[in-house]
Scaffold this motif. Sequence first.
Motif, PDB file in Angstrom:
ATOM      1  N   ILE A 125      60.892  32.898  32.367  1.00  0.00           N
ATOM      2  CA  ILE A 125      59.995  33.751  31.590  1.00  0.00           C
ATOM      3  C   ILE A 125      59.274  32.878  30.574  1.00  0.00           C
ATOM      4  CG2 ILE A 125      59.802  35.720  30.038  1.00  0.00           C
ATOM      5  CD1 ILE A 125      60.680  36.575  32.760  1.00  0.00           C
ATOM      6  N   ASN A 142      56.241  34.142  28.968  1.00  0.00           N
ATOM      7  CA  ASN A 142      55.439  35.013  28.106  1.00  0.00           C
ATOM      8  C   ASN A 142      56.219  36.311  27.925  1.00  0.00           C
ATOM      9  OD1 ASN A 142      53.660  36.909  27.028  1.00  0.00           O
ATOM     10  ND2 ASN A 142      51.885  36.187  28.202  1.00  0.00           N
ATOM     11  N   ASN A 143      56.665  36.595  26.707  1.00  0.00           N
ATOM     12  CA  ASN A 143      57.396  37.835  26.456  1.00  0.00           C
ATOM     13  C   ASN A 143      56.672  38.737  25.473  1.00  0.00           C
ATOM     14  OD1 ASN A 143      57.843  36.442  24.102  1.00  0.00           O
ATOM     15  ND2 ASN A 143      60.086  36.501  24.215  1.00  0.00           N
ATOM     16  N   SER A 144      55.350  38.610  25.423  1.00  0.00           N
ATOM     17  CA  SER A 144      54.543  39.496  24.581  1.00  0.00           C
ATOM     18  C   SER A 144      53.834  40.574  25.393  1.00  0.00           C
ATOM     19  CB  SER A 144      53.514  38.686  23.783  1.00  0.00           C
ATOM     20  OG  SER A 144      52.602  38.024  24.659  1.00  0.00           O
ATOM     21  N   HIS A 145      53.831  40.442  26.715  1.00  0.00           N
ATOM     22  CA  HIS A 145      53.214  41.440  27.589  1.00  0.00           C
ATOM     23  C   HIS A 145      54.194  42.590  27.795  1.00  0.00           C
ATOM     24  CE1 HIS A 145      51.613  43.231  31.317  1.00  0.00           C
ATOM     25  NE2 HIS A 145      50.459  42.698  30.962  1.00  0.00           N
ATOM     26  N   THR A 190      57.239  42.062  30.138  1.00  0.00           N
ATOM     27  CA  THR A 190      58.329  41.163  29.737  1.00  0.00           C
ATOM     28  C   THR A 190      58.668  41.274  28.261  1.00  0.00           C
ATOM     29  OG1 THR A 190      56.641  39.431  29.505  1.00  0.00           O
ATOM     30  CG2 THR A 190      57.927  39.465  31.557  1.00  0.00           C
ATOM     31  N   GLN A 234      47.254  36.770  33.804  1.00  0.00           N
ATOM     32  CA  GLN A 234      48.278  36.264  32.896  1.00  0.00           C
ATOM     33  C   GLN A 234      49.540  35.904  33.692  1.00  0.00           C
ATOM     34  OE1 GLN A 234      48.703  38.482  29.048  1.00  0.00           O
ATOM     35  NE2 GLN A 234      47.349  39.948  30.053  1.00  0.00           N
ATOM     36  N   LEU A 270      53.282  35.485  33.565  1.00  0.00           N
ATOM     37  CA  LEU A 270      54.398  35.890  32.710  1.00  0.00           C
ATOM     38  C   LEU A 270      55.666  35.107  33.031  1.00  0.00           C
ATOM     39  CD1 LEU A 270      53.933  39.782  32.739  1.00  0.00           C
ATOM     40  CD2 LEU A 270      52.832  38.053  31.295  1.00  0.00           C
ATOM     41  N   THR A 286      57.230  46.669  35.470  1.00  0.00           N
ATOM     42  CA  THR A 286      55.902  46.479  36.056  1.00  0.00           C
ATOM     43  C   THR A 286      55.323  47.803  36.523  1.00  0.00           C
ATOM     44  OG1 THR A 286      56.599  44.277  36.794  1.00  0.00           O
ATOM     45  CG2 THR A 286      54.596  45.173  37.768  1.00  0.00           C
TER      46      THR A 286
END
Length: 429
Positions: A238, A240-243, A246, A275, A277, A332
């Motif tokens: 992982i 990117n954990n701002s989307h 995630t 993006q 992720l 998702t």
Amino acid sequence: DFIEYVGTGKATACGLAAGPDGLYFTDLYKDIGASNPTELGANVLRVKFIGDADFTADVTDGLPPLTVNFTDLSNVPAPSAWEWDFGDGTTSTEQNPTHLYELEGIYTVRLTVTGANGVAVEEKPGFMRVGDFPSVAVIGSQLPPVAADQGVADELASLGFEVVHYDDEPFNRPPASVIAADHALVVVSSTVLSSNIAGEFRDEPVALITWESALMRADREPLAGDATVMSGVDSINIINNSHPVTAGLSLGDHAVFSAPSNMSVAVNPYGPDAQILATRTGFAAHAAILVADSGATLLGGHIAPAKRAFLFFEDAGLFPATPFARDLFQRTVLWATDTEQVFTRGDCNSDAAVNIADPVRLLGFLFAGESGLDCSDACDANDDGALDVADVVYQLTSLFDSGSPVPAPSNCGSDPTLDGLGCDVSPCP
């Protein structure tokens, strides 16, 4: 199978006969606890037919208030009593009852039938779906669906979605424009022949999730210029954990398969607004989760007509998936269908605080005729998809008796389960 032998190997079946109240058989020697093969203590055993409980209903989904006529389909011999549990805290002892569902929710229905030979029970989880539930199309290699595609459908159904299966061959299904108009989400499995889908959905304004690597092309679904399948892989990284997909997950490696399996990964070039992720562990050039919002610019200047996601699953679907991977799939789906409503569970009166006033508000709504709730999802303290006195008890226990905390979201987050409840007004920003 009527009987499973679990003895020590000393018994022998030596007689079988039909009697007036069941099927009789005998063994030759005592088995359990026997000290030798000739010890006294043989049995005469009976298998009697209790019957199977079963039922149906004239409707299984709709908006509240929803009147449902249930029909007993049981084959229990000489039935004498019926007990229905409709899942919303109400019951009936009629054989074929009519019930009114007044609140949104997903309800498990249970029927218990007492007959001459005993009691038979049938329980159908999530049988009644009261509310406005999105519909999802799952496109796979055949009808009926293969096990992997059925497993995906079962996961979607457990979230509360209505699922419709389609064969990937164009002459066996409606065109993309019709499927897009009828569903909130299209899931394309990698069991399909990619040329049967090609770029048919690229301009359709419907959310799409796929893990078919051959759909990642500039003339198909241009999230990426290409994708491939890697074997013997079991984890992703992982990054990117701002989307929303995630959000809150720890960065770094996570196991997604219970054993090394095939994994779909996308590779450069990527759409300008796509993006990444997550990547395949140890390979930053392999995108394991690739998403794009509606209106995003993709390859070749193509504009995404709705949300798009490419995931790492392959032909086995969710079967080898770890709980972490299943959670990613659910996230998702909820993101793609815009069902990630933000609220705080337990804040039933929508005053941005969780205290005794919240179960009191739910009691007033359930039993005192108080007006509708601003955020019914927030009142579902035990997250079972229904509003009833069990939520009041759960929250009071949590507040004052060291009970379990209410399930997520605990502070302005999205519901991890789709249950037909919603929020018209939420104090969350």
